[in-house]
Write a protein that holds these residues in place. Structure first.
Motif, short mmCIF file in Angstrom:
data_model
loop_
_atom_site.label_atom_id
_atom_site.label_comp_id
_atom_site.label_asym_id
_atom_site.label_seq_id
_atom_site.Cartn_x
_atom_site.Cartn_y
_atom_site.Cartn_z
N TYR A 1 34.83 35.71 82.70
CA TYR A 1 35.92 36.60 83.08
C TYR A 1 35.38 38.02 83.18
O TYR A 1 34.59 38.45 82.33
CB TYR A 1 37.02 36.51 82.03
N PRO A 2 35.79 38.79 84.21
CA PRO A 2 35.24 40.14 84.42
C PRO A 2 35.53 41.10 83.27
O PRO A 2 36.61 41.10 82.69
CB PRO A 2 35.94 40.60 85.70
N ASP A 3 34.54 41.94 82.96
CA ASP A 3 34.67 42.91 81.87
C ASP A 3 35.81 43.89 82.11
O ASP A 3 36.56 44.22 81.19
CB ASP A 3 33.37 43.70 81.71
N TRP B 1 31.82 40.63 71.11
CA TRP B 1 32.75 40.99 72.18
C TRP B 1 32.06 41.35 73.49
O TRP B 1 32.70 41.88 74.39
CB TRP B 1 33.58 42.18 71.74
N LYS B 2 30.80 41.11 73.61
CA LYS B 2 30.08 41.61 74.78
C LYS B 2 30.48 40.91 76.08
O LYS B 2 30.26 41.42 77.17
CB LYS B 2 28.57 41.46 74.56
N SER B 3 31.03 39.71 75.98
CA SER B 3 31.45 38.97 77.18
C SER B 3 32.60 38.05 76.80
O SER B 3 32.96 37.93 75.63
CB SER B 3 30.28 38.18 77.78
N GLN B 4 33.18 37.36 77.77
CA GLN B 4 34.34 36.53 77.52
C GLN B 4 34.44 35.43 78.58
O GLN B 4 33.84 35.52 79.65
CB GLN B 4 35.62 37.36 77.52
N HIS B 5 35.21 34.40 78.26
CA HIS B 5 35.37 33.29 79.20
C HIS B 5 36.71 32.60 78.93
O HIS B 5 37.34 32.81 77.89
CB HIS B 5 34.25 32.26 79.03
N CYS B 6 37.13 31.76 79.86
CA CYS B 6 38.34 30.96 79.68
C CYS B 6 38.05 29.89 78.63
O CYS B 6 37.06 29.17 78.74
CB CYS B 6 38.74 30.31 81.00
N TRP B 7 38.89 29.80 77.62
CA TRP B 7 38.64 28.83 76.55
C TRP B 7 38.73 27.40 77.08
O TRP B 7 38.10 26.48 76.54
CB TRP B 7 39.65 29.02 75.40
#
Length: 344
Positions: free
Chosen positions: A157-159, A145-151
């Motif tokens: 995407y900002p934390d 879960w440390k970072s994320q993005h648009c699938w």
């Protein structure tokens, strides 16, 4: 604190296959490169249910959501058009609301003593890092879960926006207006490939002089194949609620059946590390409490119940609208027939 409940299941043909021998070989330096594979079972005492246990496992708990099949909540095809169920449970399962277990602390203690050769984890909670395990010693095989993005367009995407969405129980969407894809944590869903590093790191299994497997059913490939890569003659220790994979097929295998936390406490006792383990665990928990971002959040069951109610409401509105329309058309038809057939 309950007494140790883990029991041993040792092949009858074994000459060295017992937990005492493993502990002795760690103490005398004959075991110094421990390769570890972990699964959901090491995080259950942190409040995260495992996946497949009857009634208590996550997949059984998801029943109120009436998914096409339980694993759909973590399948990229389902997420791409219905991300709501995933985010319904995201707050309850977010690692920001969780503390490392004593099983995590035991692995950190192995690292501290220079005994952890490498750790493969199937978990996405990131509690290994919270416990103090160096990140260069860990492969999060399913991401975290440390970072994320648009699938859809892969834009990061900002934390802060992600944390806000999870806290509010909302689905975050891509900031690009022309895209609109749902944001996905950098975790590996069903239907997606594992990190390239997995293939590169598989070879370290053959470098270990102990293969430690904890809290996994060994039913999800390719991680399930890792214990088989241990060299013949190298002891393999399973700490798990039940036997898994091909454990028991080698005379060097040892199975400690029971909760992972009980198993590591027993092993720590045999190693003379119990006090050090408990201290390290307390320090890790205290440190995490200082940085918790999602305290007093809803439980997993509450999150599921809320989403189920919302889904039922939407379904009810849909059915209600359909019934209203059918009744309206029926009334119109009856009125028309009472006036006689149309001449047109």
């Amino acid at each position: 604190m309950t007494e140790i409940e883990a029991t041993e299941s040792i092949p009858s043909t074994s000459t060295q296959g017992d937990i005492e021998s493993i502990a002795d070989n760690i103490k005398n330096g004959h075991i110094s490169r421990i390769v570890v594979l972990t699964g959901a079972g090491i995080s259950t005492s942190a409040g995260i249910p495992d996946f497949r246990s009857p009634t208590t496992g996550l997949y059984d708990k998801l029943a109120p959501l009436k998914l096409p099949y339980p694993e759909a909540i973590f399948h990229i095809s389902y997420f791409s058009h219905s991300p709501e169920p995933f985010y319904a449970i995201a707050r309850a399962r977010h690692p920001g609301n969780l503390k490392p277990t004593i099983s995590h602390a035991f692995l950190a203690l192995l690292a501290k003593k220079g005994l952890l050769h490498y750790l493969f984890t199937q978990n996405i909670d990131g509690l290994e890092e919270d416990a103090g395990i160096p990140t260069d010693k860990v492969l999060w095989a399913h991401g975290n879960w440390k970072s994320q993005h648009c699938w859809k367009c892969k834009t990061e995407y900002p934390d802060d926006l992600m944390k806000r969405a999870i806290h509010n129980g909302e689905v975050p969407y891509c900031l690009k207006a022309e895209c609109g894809g749902a944001i996905k944590p950098n975790v590996v869903f069903f239907g997606q490939s594992l990190p390239k590093e997995f293939d590169e790191k598989e070879k370290v299994v053959g470098q270990g002089d102990l293969m430690l497997v904890m809290g996994t059913s060994l039913k999800v490939a390719p991680c399930s194949t890792l214990p088989r890569l241990a060299n013949k003659g190298v002891p393999r220790l399973l700490i798990n609620m039940e036997k898994a994979g091909d454990f028991g097929n080698r005379k060097e295998d040892v199975c400690m059946l029971g909760p992972c936390d009980d198993g590591v406490r027993r092993l720590a006792d045999l190693l003379g590390w119990r006090d050090e383990l408990e201290t390290l665990w307390k320090d890790a928990v205290d440190a995490k409490e200082d940085v918790l971002k999602f305290q007093d959040g809803p439980s997993l069951d509450e999150c599921i119940a809320k989403m189920a109610a919302q889904m039922d409401a939407r379904l009810g509105i849909s059915k209600g609208h359909k019934n209203m329309l059918e009744n309206h058309l029926s009334d119109k038809f009856a009125q028309m027939m009472s006036k006689g057939p149309s001449c047109q």
